[in-house]
Design a protein around this motif. Structure first.
Motif, PDB file in Angstrom:
ATOM      1  N   GLU A 109       0.862  -1.175   0.000  1.00 40.86           N
ATOM      2  CA  GLU A 109       0.000   0.000   0.000  1.00 40.86           C
ATOM      3  C   GLU A 109       0.904   1.233   0.000  1.00 40.86           C
ATOM      4  O   GLU A 109       1.746   1.371   0.881  1.00 40.86           O
ATOM      5  CB  GLU A 109      -0.897   0.017   1.242  1.00 40.86           C
ATOM      6  N   PHE A 110       0.735   2.104  -0.982  1.00 40.41           N
ATOM      7  CA  PHE A 110       1.543   3.312  -1.091  1.00 40.41           C
ATOM      8  C   PHE A 110       0.710   4.540  -0.765  1.00 40.41           C
ATOM      9  O   PHE A 110      -0.449   4.632  -1.163  1.00 40.41           O
ATOM     10  CB  PHE A 110       2.083   3.480  -2.518  1.00 40.41           C
ATOM     11  N   THR A 111       1.319   5.474  -0.061  1.00 44.10           N
ATOM     12  CA  THR A 111       0.774   6.808   0.143  1.00 44.10           C
ATOM     13  C   THR A 111       1.906   7.771  -0.198  1.00 44.10           C
ATOM     14  O   THR A 111       2.961   7.738   0.432  1.00 44.10           O
ATOM     15  CB  THR A 111       0.313   7.028   1.590  1.00 44.10           C
ATOM     16  N   ILE A 112       1.684   8.595  -1.215  1.00 42.57           N
ATOM     17  CA  ILE A 112       2.707   9.532  -1.664  1.00 42.57           C
ATOM     18  C   ILE A 112       2.133  10.937  -1.563  1.00 42.57           C
ATOM     19  O   ILE A 112       1.058  11.211  -2.091  1.00 42.57           O
ATOM     20  CB  ILE A 112       3.146   9.239  -3.115  1.00 42.57           C
ATOM     21  N   ASP A 113       2.857  11.803  -0.856  1.00 44.98           N
ATOM     22  CA  ASP A 113       2.461  13.202  -0.751  1.00 44.98           C
ATOM     23  C   ASP A 113       3.701  14.085  -0.751  1.00 44.98           C
ATOM     24  O   ASP A 113       4.807  13.601  -0.995  1.00 44.98           O
ATOM     25  CB  ASP A 113       1.585  13.448   0.483  1.00 44.98           C
ATOM     26  N   ASP A 114       3.523  15.366  -0.485  1.00 40.42           N
ATOM     27  CA  ASP A 114       4.640  16.307  -0.539  1.00 40.42           C
ATOM     28  C   ASP A 114       5.686  16.062   0.535  1.00 40.42           C
ATOM     29  O   ASP A 114       6.782  16.601   0.465  1.00 40.42           O
ATOM     30  CB  ASP A 114       4.132  17.743  -0.436  1.00 40.42           C
ATOM     31  N   HIS A 115       5.378  15.256   1.531  1.00 36.69           N
ATOM     32  CA  HIS A 115       6.324  14.989   2.609  1.00 36.69           C
ATOM     33  C   HIS A 115       7.157  13.746   2.359  1.00 36.69           C
ATOM     34  O   HIS A 115       8.209  13.567   2.962  1.00 36.69           O
ATOM     35  CB  HIS A 115       5.600  14.865   3.945  1.00 36.69           C
ATOM     36  N   GLY A 116       6.691  12.852   1.488  1.00 33.37           N
ATOM     37  CA  GLY A 116       7.443  11.647   1.187  1.00 33.37           C
ATOM     38  C   GLY A 116       6.552  10.492   0.787  1.00 33.37           C
ATOM     39  O   GLY A 116       5.395  10.667   0.409  1.00 33.37           O
ATOM     40  N   ILE A 117       7.102   9.302   0.901  1.00 34.21           N
ATOM     41  CA  ILE A 117       6.429   8.077   0.477  1.00 34.21           C
ATOM     42  C   ILE A 117       6.312   7.156   1.679  1.00 34.21           C
ATOM     43  O   ILE A 117       7.277   6.966   2.415  1.00 34.21           O
ATOM     44  CB  ILE A 117       7.241   7.374  -0.635  1.00 34.21           C
ATOM     45  N   VAL A 118       5.135   6.570   1.845  1.00 35.77           N
ATOM     46  CA  VAL A 118       4.916   5.550   2.868  1.00 35.77           C
ATOM     47  C   VAL A 118       4.538   4.282   2.122  1.00 35.77           C
ATOM     48  O   VAL A 118       3.572   4.272   1.364  1.00 35.77           O
ATOM     49  CB  VAL A 118       3.785   5.945   3.850  1.00 35.77           C
ATOM     50  N   ARG A 119       5.312   3.221   2.324  1.00 40.61           N
ATOM     51  CA  ARG A 119       5.013   1.921   1.722  1.00 40.61           C
ATOM     52  C   ARG A 119       4.778   0.939   2.855  1.00 40.61           C
ATOM     53  O   ARG A 119       5.632   0.743   3.712  1.00 40.61           O
ATOM     54  CB  ARG A 119       6.175   1.439   0.856  1.00 40.61           C
ATOM     55  N   SER A 120       3.610   0.326   2.861  1.00 41.36           N
ATOM     56  CA  SER A 120       3.308  -0.633   3.923  1.00 41.36           C
ATOM     57  C   SER A 120       2.834  -1.945   3.318  1.00 41.36           C
ATOM     58  O   SER A 120       2.267  -1.983   2.224  1.00 41.36           O
ATOM     59  CB  SER A 120       2.251  -0.066   4.873  1.00 41.36           C
ATOM     60  N   CYS A 121       3.128  -3.002   4.044  1.00 37.72           N
ATOM     61  CA  CYS A 121       2.673  -4.334   3.668  1.00 37.72           C
ATOM     62  C   CYS A 121       2.564  -5.141   4.955  1.00 37.72           C
ATOM     63  O   CYS A 121       2.757  -4.613   6.046  1.00 37.72           O
ATOM     64  CB  CYS A 121       3.616  -4.989   2.662  1.00 37.72           C
ATOM     65  N   SER A 122       2.274  -6.409   4.832  1.00 34.78           N
ATOM     66  CA  SER A 122       2.112  -7.245   6.024  1.00 34.78           C
ATOM     67  C   SER A 122       3.408  -7.404   6.814  1.00 34.78           C
ATOM     68  O   SER A 122       3.384  -7.769   7.975  1.00 34.78           O
ATOM     69  CB  SER A 122       1.578  -8.625   5.626  1.00 34.78           C
ATOM     70  N   ARG A 123       4.547  -7.114   6.189  1.00 35.28           N
ATOM     71  CA  ARG A 123       5.840  -7.256   6.864  1.00 35.28           C
ATOM     72  C   ARG A 123       6.301  -5.979   7.570  1.00 35.28           C
ATOM     73  O   ARG A 123       7.296  -5.997   8.263  1.00 35.28           O
ATOM     74  CB  ARG A 123       6.903  -7.683   5.875  1.00 35.28           C
ATOM     75  N   GLY A 124       5.620  -4.868   7.338  1.00 37.60           N
ATOM     76  CA  GLY A 124       6.023  -3.635   8.000  1.00 37.60           C
ATOM     77  C   GLY A 124       5.790  -2.406   7.145  1.00 37.60           C
ATOM     78  O   GLY A 124       5.160  -2.456   6.091  1.00 37.60           O
ATOM     79  N   VAL A 125       6.319  -1.300   7.624  1.00 37.02           N
ATOM     80  CA  VAL A 125       6.132   0.001   6.991  1.00 37.02           C
ATOM     81  C   VAL A 125       7.503   0.603   6.687  1.00 37.02           C
ATOM     82  O   VAL A 125       8.407   0.528   7.509  1.00 37.02           O
ATOM     83  CB  VAL A 125       5.338   0.947   7.923  1.00 37.02           C
ATOM     84  N   THR A 126       7.631   1.203   5.507  1.00 39.60           N
ATOM     85  CA  THR A 126       8.845   1.915   5.139  1.00 39.60           C
ATOM     86  C   THR A 126       8.472   3.361   4.856  1.00 39.60           C
ATOM     87  O   THR A 126       7.559   3.622   4.069  1.00 39.60           O
ATOM     88  CB  THR A 126       9.495   1.308   3.880  1.00 39.60           C
ATOM     89  N   LEU A 127       9.170   4.291   5.508  1.00 37.79           N
ATOM     90  CA  LEU A 127       8.976   5.716   5.291  1.00 37.79           C
ATOM     91  C   LEU A 127      10.160   6.244   4.498  1.00 37.79           C
ATOM     92  O   LEU A 127      11.307   6.058   4.894  1.00 37.79           O
ATOM     93  CB  LEU A 127       8.886   6.453   6.627  1.00 37.79           C
ATOM     94  N   ILE A 128       9.876   6.912   3.388  1.00 32.98           N
ATOM     95  CA  ILE A 128      10.925   7.424   2.518  1.00 32.98           C
ATOM     96  C   ILE A 128      10.709   8.919   2.341  1.00 32.98           C
ATOM     97  O   ILE A 128       9.661   9.330   1.836  1.00 32.98           O
ATOM     98  CB  ILE A 128      10.907   6.721   1.145  1.00 32.98           C
ATOM     99  N   SER A 129      11.679   9.713   2.754  1.00 35.33           N
ATOM    100  CA  SER A 129      11.558  11.161   2.560  1.00 35.33           C
ATOM    101  C   SER A 129      12.002  11.501   1.144  1.00 35.33           C
ATOM    102  O   SER A 129      12.731  10.745   0.499  1.00 35.33           O
ATOM    103  CB  SER A 129      12.400  11.910   3.590  1.00 35.33           C
ATOM    104  N   TRP A 130      11.589  12.654   0.659  1.00 34.28           N
ATOM    105  CA  TRP A 130      11.975  13.072  -0.688  1.00 34.28           C
ATOM    106  C   TRP A 130      13.472  13.319  -0.777  1.00 34.28           C
ATOM    107  O   TRP A 130      14.042  13.265  -1.869  1.00 34.28           O
ATOM    108  CB  TRP A 130      11.183  14.302  -1.123  1.00 34.28           C
ATOM    109  N   ASP A 131      14.126  13.562   0.341  1.00 38.22           N
ATOM    110  CA  ASP A 131      15.585  13.712   0.333  1.00 38.22           C
ATOM    111  C   ASP A 131      16.278  12.416  -0.072  1.00 38.22           C
ATOM    112  O   ASP A 131      17.413  12.438  -0.542  1.00 38.22           O
ATOM    113  CB  ASP A 131      16.104  14.134   1.709  1.00 38.22           C
ATOM    114  N   ASP A 132      15.613  11.275   0.131  1.00 42.62           N
ATOM    115  CA  ASP A 132      16.181   9.974  -0.222  1.00 42.62           C
ATOM    116  C   ASP A 132      15.914   9.579  -1.669  1.00 42.62           C
ATOM    117  O   ASP A 132      16.465   8.600  -2.150  1.00 42.62           O
ATOM    118  CB  ASP A 132      15.627   8.881   0.691  1.00 42.62           C
ATOM    119  N   VAL A 133      15.053  10.315  -2.373  1.00 41.85           N
ATOM    120  CA  VAL A 133      14.724  10.004  -3.762  1.00 41.85           C
ATOM    121  C   VAL A 133      15.652  10.813  -4.663  1.00 41.85           C
ATOM    122  O   VAL A 133      15.634  12.035  -4.649  1.00 41.85           O
ATOM    123  CB  VAL A 133      13.250  10.323  -4.079  1.00 41.85           C
ATOM    124  N   VAL A 134      16.475  10.102  -5.425  1.00 39.13           N
ATOM    125  CA  VAL A 134      17.434  10.757  -6.304  1.00 39.13           C
ATOM    126  C   VAL A 134      16.743  11.263  -7.562  1.00 39.13           C
ATOM    127  O   VAL A 134      16.942  12.395  -7.990  1.00 39.13           O
ATOM    128  CB  VAL A 134      18.583   9.787  -6.676  1.00 39.13           C
TER     129      VAL A 134
END
Length: 183
Positions: A109-134
């Motif tokens: 499940e993805f949620t993308i907004d001006d603050h970053g990307i949230v990717r979640s699944c049954s194994r957990g959640v990953t938060l990615i800030s736009w500073d990490d996106v090249v």
């Protein structure tokens, strides 16, 4: 990037921890500080986040890796045969890792907004800030977010018109931010 990791030891319940992987930078307008970043991605706080889900197939994931690997390897100018052999090796390795990790069984499940990307699944959640996106690259199957450590494929089939327009906006904003950093 912040990662939500779940680990399971024999005879115990899953343990959850938030591990910081980068710092969060607060953007300061350039007129106030010479080394400040340009606050490009935070121009409309009222914008609605993009929300969608993805379940990758092995062939789809391998297709992303084949195209992206081809782009990276061709830049090295190794020659046709060496390029093809290296592309086979890297794509095969990525496909093997995909299958071994069981990623084809997961729905992300993805949620993308001006603050970053949230990717979640049954194994957990990953938060990615736009500073990490090249950058965000466009390929035949979809968008590929190139991160400081890794990639994140976003297939076109999972996006509606509004989400595609949003991804195009973020692609352009990352280009503007990169130009501002190098200027």
């Amino acid at each position: 990037m912040l990662g939500y990791n779940q680990s399971k030891m024999a005879g115990t319940e899953p343990l959850a921890s938030l591990e910081p992987r980068t710092t969060i930078n607060i953007a300061v307008p350039p007129s106030q500080h010479a080394d400040a970043r340009v606050p490009v991605l935070h121009d409309d706080p009222a914008r609605v986040p993009m929300v969608f889900s993805v379940r990758y197939s092995l062939s789809e994931y391998s297709g992303f890796m084949w195209e992206h690997g081809g782009y990276l390897i061709r830049r090295r100018r190794l020659g046709v045969l060496r390029t093809y052999l290296m592309l086979l090796k890297t794509t095969g390795s990525a496909a093997l890792h995909f299958a071994a990790a069981g990623r084809g069984k997961l729905v992300y499940e993805f949620t993308i907004d001006d603050h970053g990307i949230v990717r979640s699944c049954s194994r957990g959640v990953t938060l990615i800030s736009w500073d990490d996106v090249v950058r965000i690259r466009r390929y035949r199957r979809g968008y590929l977010m190139v991160l400081k450590r890794g990639t994140l494929p976003i297939p076109y089939r999972c996006l509606g018109e509004a989400e595609r327009a949003g991804m195009e906006r973020y692609t352009e904003m990352l280009k503007i931010a990169a130009q501002a950093r190098h200027a």
